[in-house]
Design an enzyme around this catalytic site. Structure first.
Site, PDB file in Angstrom:
ATOM      1  N   ASP A   1       0.131   2.061  -9.167  1.00 22.13           N
ATOM      2  CA  ASP A   1      -0.586   1.784  -7.916  1.00 22.13           C
ATOM      3  C   ASP A   1      -1.840   0.942  -8.186  1.00 22.13           C
ATOM      4  O   ASP A   1      -2.559   1.181  -9.169  1.00 22.13           O
ATOM      5  CB  ASP A   1      -0.982   3.138  -7.300  1.00 22.13           C
ATOM      6  CG  ASP A   1      -1.488   3.016  -5.873  1.00 22.13           C
ATOM      7  OD1 ASP A   1      -1.048   2.103  -5.163  1.00 22.13           O
ATOM      8  OD2 ASP A   1      -2.310   3.868  -5.466  1.00 22.13           O
TER       9      ASP A   1
ATOM     10  N   GLY B   1      -9.642   7.275   0.553  1.00 20.07           N
ATOM     11  CA  GLY B   1     -10.652   8.341   0.553  1.00 20.07           C
ATOM     12  C   GLY B   1     -10.627   9.099   1.866  1.00 20.07           C
ATOM     13  O   GLY B   1      -9.643   9.083   2.596  1.00 20.07           O
TER      14      GLY B   1
END
Ligand code: 13P
Length: 291
Positions: free
Chosen positions: A82, A182
Site C-alpha cells: 500500500d 486517519g
C-alpha cells in the site's frame, strides 16, 4: 482458488455491486485475524501492508505467510503493498511475490506521477500477473510514508484521470475524492460522490475495466459506503481502525491483568478485536458470501 489477481477480484465485485475490503495488517496476529474473518464470512479479501511492516518483517517473510495462510483458504485472497512512494521498493515487493502493488507518486507533478507509475506497471506486467494501483489527486492525512496536510489536498480531475489511466496502464485506480487517512475530524466528512461517479462513467461505462479504490475507510459513515459502492468504488482501504483495535485491545487486557505475563492471551484479545472490525466491514461492503 485462494491466491488471486487483485484486478480480477475487483472486477467481479464491481460487476456484482459489492466491494472488497483491503485491510492493512501490521503483524502476524492482525494477518491471521483478517484471514479468519474472511474465511468465516466467505468474503474475498485483500491483505494490505504499508511499507513500514514490509520493511520491518521483510517482504519475503510476509509473502511466505500469505502463501501459507491464503494457499489453503477456501476463498480468494490477494496481498497488496500500500502507498509505496519508492519505485525500486515496489519492484522488490513484486519480486518477493506480492500480487498487487500500489505506487503512490501522487505528490509529484502529473507528468512525473505518470512516469513513475508507468515504470512500476511495465515492470510488474513483465514479471508476472501483478496488478498495479495508481493514485491521482492527493488524499489528506497520514498513511505510513505519505503525509498530506488538509490545505494541500487536491481532488482528482476526471479528465486527467482518463489520461492517467491511458498513459500509465494501471490496473486499478485510486482517485482522491475527499476521503482521508486517519480519523475524520467531523462525523460527516465532505466526500465528492459525484466525482467518483463521473470518473467511473468515463473509465468504465462500457463494462468495468479499471476498478476504483476508496481510501480512508476508517470512520466513513455507513450510508456513505453504500453510496460509494453505487458510484463505482470496488476496493475499500481500512487501516486506522485495525490499528486502534490492536492497541485498545492490548491496553485493555494488560491494564486489567498487570500481574500476568502471557503474550498468547494478549494475542487472542487482539485477534478477536480485529476479527470483529473486519467482519463488520464485510457486512458494510456486502462482500459476505461472495467468495
Ligand atoms: P484509514 O487509515 O483511514 O482507514 O485509511 C486506510 C487507507 O486508505 C490505506 O491506504
Amino acid at each position: 482458488m485462494a491466491i488471486v489477481n487483485t484486478k480480477d477480484l475487483l472486477i467481479e465485485a464491481a460487476r456484482n455491486e459489492y466491494a472488497v475490503g483491503a485491510f492493512n495488517i501490521t503483524n502476524l496476529v492482525s494477518f491471521k485475524a483478517v484471514v479468519e474473518a474472511a474465511i468465516d464470512k466467505r468474503a474475498p479479501v485483500i491483505i494490505q501492508t504499508s511499507v513500514k511492516p514490509a520493511k520491518f518483517f521483510g517482504s519475503n517473510v510476509l509473502v511466505a505467510i500469505y502463501k501459507e495462510l491464503a494457499g489453503s483458504a477456501p476463498i480468494p485472497i490477494a496481498i497488496q503493498l500500500d502507498h509505496c512512494t519508492e519505485v525500486e521498493y515496489c519492484k522488490q515487493c513484486a519480486k518477493s511475490g506480492y500480487n498487487s502493488i500500489m505506487i503512490d507518486a501522487s505528490k509529484f507533478p502529473f507528468a512525473e506521477n505518470i512516469n513513475k507509475t508507468k515504470e512500476v506497471v511495465d515492470h510488474c506486467h513483465k514479471i508476472g500477473n501483478i496488478s498495479v494501483e495508481g493514485e491521482l489527486g492527493t488524499i489528506t492525512g497520514v498513511e505510513d510514508q505519505v503525509r498530506i496536510a488538509e490545505d494541500q489536498s487536491q481532488l482528482c480531475n476526471p479528465d486527467q484521470a482518463v489520461d492517467f489511466v491511458k498513459q500509465t496502464g494501471v490496473d486499478v485506480f485510486a482517485p482522491a475524492i475527499g476521503t482521508a487517512h486517519g480519523v475524520y475530524k467531523v462525523k460527516r466528512p465532505k466526500v465528492d460522490f459525484e466525482r467518483l461517479g463521473k470518473i467511473n462513467q468515463l473509465l468504465n461505462s462500457g463494462g468495468v475495466k479499471i476498478p476504483l479504490v476508496v481510501h480512508g475507510g476508517t470512520g466513513l459513515p455507513e450510508d456513505y459506503i453504500s453510496k460509494l459502492i453505487e458510484m463505482g468504488g470496488s476496493k475499500f482501504n481500512v487501516s486506522t481502525e485495525l490499528k486502534h483495535a490492536l492497541i485498545d485491545a492490548t491496553f485493555k487486557y494488560i491494564s486489567s491483568h498487570q500481574e500476568e505475563y502471557d503474550p498468547g492471551k494478549v494475542d487472542i484479545q487482539v485477534r478477536d478485536a480485529i476479527y470483529s472490525v473486519v467482519c463488520h466491514w464485510m457486512e458494510l461492503l456486502s462482500s459476505v458470501d461472495k467468495a
